[in-house]
Design an enzyme around this catalytic site. Structure first.
Site, PDB file in Angstrom:
ATOM      1  NE  ARG A  53      -3.764  -1.887   0.012  1.00 30.17           N
ATOM      2  CZ  ARG A  53      -3.925  -3.387  -0.272  1.00 30.17           C
ATOM      3  NH1 ARG A  53      -2.996  -3.835  -0.868  1.00 30.17           N
ATOM      4  NH2 ARG A  53      -5.129  -3.955  -0.275  1.00 30.17           N
ATOM      5  CG  ASP A 163     -16.285   3.882   6.559  1.00 27.55           C
ATOM      6  OD1 ASP A 163     -16.606   2.881   6.725  1.00 27.55           O
ATOM      7  OD2 ASP A 163     -14.769   4.242   6.310  1.00 27.55           O
TER       8      ASP A 163
HETATM    9  C1  LIG Z   1     -15.364  -4.514   6.946  1.00 19.20           C
HETATM   10  S1  LIG Z   1     -16.363  -3.004   6.725  1.00 19.20           S
HETATM   11  C2  LIG Z   1     -17.722  -3.159   7.508  1.00 19.20           C
HETATM   12  C3  LIG Z   1     -19.010  -2.537   6.770  1.00 19.20           C
HETATM   13  C4  LIG Z   1     -20.336  -2.857   7.601  1.00 19.20           C
HETATM   14  N1  LIG Z   1     -20.359  -2.134   9.008  1.00 19.20           N
HETATM   15  C5  LIG Z   1     -20.758  -4.330   7.324  1.00 19.20           C
HETATM   16  O1  LIG Z   1     -20.406  -4.964   8.561  1.00 19.20           O
HETATM   17  O2  LIG Z   1     -20.994  -4.914   6.346  1.00 19.20           O
HETATM   18  C6  LIG Z   1     -15.174  -2.012   7.908  1.00 19.20           C
HETATM   19  C7  LIG Z   1     -15.607  -0.523   7.611  1.00 19.20           C
HETATM   20  O3  LIG Z   1     -15.153   0.161   8.841  1.00 19.20           O
HETATM   21  C8  LIG Z   1     -14.347   1.348   8.242  1.00 19.20           C
HETATM   22  N2  LIG Z   1     -13.255   1.824   9.721  1.00 19.20           N
HETATM   23  C9  LIG Z   1     -12.351   1.310   9.951  1.00 19.20           C
HETATM   24  N3  LIG Z   1     -11.525   1.898  11.021  1.00 19.20           N
HETATM   25  C10 LIG Z   1     -12.535   2.954  11.091  1.00 19.20           C
HETATM   26  C11 LIG Z   1     -12.290   3.944  11.896  1.00 19.20           C
HETATM   27  N4  LIG Z   1     -11.388   4.315  12.998  1.00 19.20           N
HETATM   28  N5  LIG Z   1     -13.502   5.032  12.149  1.00 19.20           N
HETATM   29  C12 LIG Z   1     -14.453   4.923  11.242  1.00 19.20           C
HETATM   30  N6  LIG Z   1     -14.780   3.755  10.213  1.00 19.20           N
HETATM   31  C13 LIG Z   1     -13.453   3.064  10.228  1.00 19.20           C
HETATM   32  C14 LIG Z   1     -13.683   1.046   7.353  1.00 19.20           C
HETATM   33  O4  LIG Z   1     -13.468   2.143   6.483  1.00 19.20           O
HETATM   34  C15 LIG Z   1     -14.664   0.042   6.552  1.00 19.20           C
HETATM   35  O5  LIG Z   1     -15.581   0.770   5.679  1.00 19.20           O
END
Ligand SMILES: C[S@@+](CC[C@H](N)C(=O)[O-])C[C@H]1O[C@@H](n2cnc3c(N)ncnc32)[C@H](O)[C@@H]1O
Length: 296
Positions: A53, A163
């Site tokens: 990345r 997000d």
């Molecule tokens: C695996 S996805 C889950 C999406 C949805 N909640 C689901 O379960 O289908 C995890 C999401 O959490 C977000 N994320 C990770 N760390 C975060 C943070 N510190 N603050 C806000 N969002 C975060 C990521 O960008 C990602 O879009």
């Protein structure tokens, strides 16, 4: 010349690869900074993943070495950190992911909340989808709520969806999805009611879109939301370490009203972590309920 999969993903061959490779000290610098900023904890096993990345952002910023990029990141934290985090977050999601939790929402959670609010004559419902990725989760909640309340109702419904990845938020607010993504997980009668076909894509109808407010928010910080009826934070906390999980759960506890509901991902739990919530279970769907509310 054929390029290998790794080269296509961003690693570089020979001498260059050695210049761009992360030393363990550099990995540790990046890891600490990323953790402080986002709560995302990169284990040793993620070193190569971070390297791939970084190579991408290094190319785009003209950085000559990981350390150069690290300095650049420190000097441009506000603009550059979100760009790097966009490459590090896992955004996998789908409509009605973990279907039994939506059954629980429809059969237990919404009837309970709506009955209580009818009694207190406060027809308002607020939900937060924290870590909403590309929007499938908050839109699924909005569809379930609309199904429950009926197409014509005088309820004030607000679904906050947040997000830290600006790219996924932009996709989410467009509300446009490849048709297979919709038809593979949304029941046909809901596709018919809440989507408009446009070529090989589906657009979420305005009625559903206007219930959802998308916003940037890093879960490492408080966002001031209070008195919420329901929080979904699924498949996000698994990337946080124990201490940050506890702090995050504490913030969610404060954001929920007494008796509010909290949905976690299938591999996440509050058991043994926070006893201020009660475990609830219905037809294979699980959630938690904050103590103190009506009938809780
Ligand atoms: C695996 S996805 C889950 C999406 C949805 N909640 C689901 O379960 O289908 C995890 C999401 O959490 C977000 N994320 C990770 N760390 C975060 C943070 N510190 N603050 C806000 N969002 C975060 C990521 O960008 C990602 O879009």
């Amino acid at each position: 010349m054929m390029t290998s999969q790794k080269e296509q993903e961003g690693t570089l061959p020979g001498q260059l690869a050695r210049e761009k490779a992360l030393s363990s000290e550099e990995f540790s610098l990046f890891r600490t900074l990323i953790f402080q900023e986002s709560g995302l904890f990169l284990t040793e096993a993620k070193k190569e993943f971070l390297e791939y990345r970084l190579v991408r952002r290094m190319k785009e910023t003209g950085a000559s070495s990981p350390y150069w990029y690290y300095r650049y990141l420190l000097d441009n934290r506000v603009s550059e950190m979100p760009r790097l985090l966009e490459l590090l977050t896992i955004n996998e999601t789908s409509f009605f992911r973990i279907r039994p939790q939506f059954d629980l929402l429809r059969d237990v959670v919404l009837p309970g909340i709506v009955a209580e609010k009818k009694q207190s004559r406060t027809p308002a419902l607020s939900v937060w989808s924290a870590g909403c990725s590309t929007g499938e989760e908050p839109y699924s909640i909005a569809m379930e709520v609309t199904e429950f309340l009926g197409p014509v109702n005088d309820w004030r419904v607000k679904i906050y969806a947040s997000d830290l990845n600006m790219q996924v938020l932009a996709q989410a607010s467009r509300g446009r999805y490849p048709s297979a993504r919709v038809t593979e997980s949304v029941p046909p009668h809901l596709v018919q009611r809440y989507f408009i076909r446009q070529g090989d894509e589906f657009l979420v109808t305005e009625r559903i879109r206007k219930l959802v407010v998308f916003d940037f928010h890093n879960l490492m910080h408080d966002n001031g939301l209070t008195d919420l009826d329901v929080i979904f934070c699924r498949n996000v906390m698994i990337y946080f370490d124990g201490e940050d999980q506890r702090k995050l759960i504490d913030r969610f506890h404060r954001s929920l009203k007494p008796g509010g509901y909290f949905f976690l991902g299938a591999s996440e739990t509050l058991q043994g972590v926070d006893d201020r919530f009660r475990f609830i279970f219905h037809r294979k769907g699980a959630a938690y309920r904050k103590a103190g509310g009506h009938g809780s």
